[in-house]
Scaffold this motif. Sequence first.
Motif, PDB file in Angstrom:
ATOM      1  N   ALA A 131      47.500  56.375  82.299  1.00  0.00           N
ATOM      2  CA  ALA A 131      46.519  56.531  81.224  1.00  0.00           C
ATOM      3  C   ALA A 131      47.195  56.670  79.870  1.00  0.00           C
ATOM      4  O   ALA A 131      46.767  56.067  78.874  1.00  0.00           O
ATOM      5  N   TYR A 132      48.252  57.453  79.809  1.00  0.00           N
ATOM      6  CA  TYR A 132      48.991  57.646  78.555  1.00  0.00           C
ATOM      7  C   TYR A 132      49.626  56.334  78.121  1.00  0.00           C
ATOM      8  O   TYR A 132      49.545  55.944  76.949  1.00  0.00           O
ATOM      9  N   ALA A 133      50.254  55.632  79.062  1.00  0.00           N
ATOM     10  CA  ALA A 133      50.905  54.361  78.738  1.00  0.00           C
ATOM     11  C   ALA A 133      49.892  53.338  78.238  1.00  0.00           C
ATOM     12  O   ALA A 133      50.151  52.594  77.287  1.00  0.00           O
ATOM     13  N   THR A 134      48.713  53.292  78.871  1.00  0.00           N
ATOM     14  CA  THR A 134      47.686  52.341  78.446  1.00  0.00           C
ATOM     15  C   THR A 134      47.238  52.629  77.020  1.00  0.00           C
ATOM     16  O   THR A 134      47.117  51.714  76.192  1.00  0.00           O
ATOM     17  N   ALA A 135      46.992  53.900  76.716  1.00  0.00           N
ATOM     18  CA  ALA A 135      46.560  54.267  75.370  1.00  0.00           C
ATOM     19  C   ALA A 135      47.635  53.946  74.335  1.00  0.00           C
ATOM     20  O   ALA A 135      47.343  53.393  73.263  1.00  0.00           O
ATOM     21  N   LEU A 136      48.881  54.247  74.651  1.00  0.00           N
ATOM     22  CA  LEU A 136      49.973  54.006  73.715  1.00  0.00           C
ATOM     23  C   LEU A 136      50.193  52.513  73.489  1.00  0.00           C
ATOM     24  O   LEU A 136      50.288  52.043  72.350  1.00  0.00           O
ATOM     25  N   LEU A 137      50.274  51.751  74.568  1.00  0.00           N
ATOM     26  CA  LEU A 137      50.572  50.322  74.452  1.00  0.00           C
ATOM     27  C   LEU A 137      49.440  49.564  73.767  1.00  0.00           C
ATOM     28  O   LEU A 137      49.681  48.597  73.035  1.00  0.00           O
ATOM     29  N   SER A 138      48.209  49.992  73.983  1.00  0.00           N
ATOM     30  CA  SER A 138      47.090  49.365  73.305  1.00  0.00           C
ATOM     31  C   SER A 138      47.178  49.594  71.791  1.00  0.00           C
ATOM     32  O   SER A 138      46.919  48.681  70.988  1.00  0.00           O
TER      33      SER A 138
END
Length: 282
Positions: A131-138
């Motif tokens: 979830a953190y990676a998705t938010a950051l990469l987006s």
Amino acid sequence: MTASPSSAAQAARERLAVRLRDLRREAGLTGEELARQCGWSPSKRSRIENARTPPSDADVQTWCAACGAEELAADLVAANRQADQMYVHWKKLHRHGMRRAQDEVLPLYAGTRHFRIYCSNVVPGVLQTEAYATALLSTIARFQGTPDDAPDAALSRTERSQTLHEGGHTFAFLLEETVLRYRIGDAETMSGQLGNLLAVMALPNVSLGIIPFTAPRQIWPLEAFYLFDDRQVSAELLTAAVNVTAPSETEVYAKAFAGLAEIAVYGSRARNLITDAIAAHG
């Protein structure tokens, strides 16, 4: 401090340019004659020879052929690629989306025995939840204007975390306390991410230090960097990824890591900082 990684990349390009110029002179060619044999404008030859324009692999091969030095082409192409890889713009790296860039580093992670990772802005990739990676990469994709394949890229990024649980790898992480407080995603995402840090701390092959806001600074906060054994450093700038392999520069990063480690807290003191941050995120 020695020269910056970006200037080291330029220095590598300049060394290649000098070698190409020497080949031309050894072949008894003027700049104009070489440009004509290569089918280039004189200005292109000059830009390459003066390290103002990085040559393509094909340019290097054409140059060597014009100088009758085809046997040197492979080595010079390799040097050209190494210089190019030292400083890679994020937009170029992410031009087809971020999943490919995540996949490409997996062999580097698999082949590294000891990791030293310092982050002052976000949780390092190998510790990120999906979830953190998705938010950051987006967020990164929107800022760069590159294709947003954040969910796929995040899945690949979290595959790196398997390295934490494989034998033969040790990890030393240093995080500035700011990493715990900066909100990436929503409160639930942050709570899950910080909870993951608490879980990772229990692993026997992991050392996790937090540098408190109140720590007396012997070394100022730096850009995030990753030491892969003693053979490569990857640093993350706003516009580019920097890869350093020169021993003199990897030693500087190792020295910085050691200095930062001295002002970090560990164990129960680090856990208290993390749990305080979880409470602050609500």
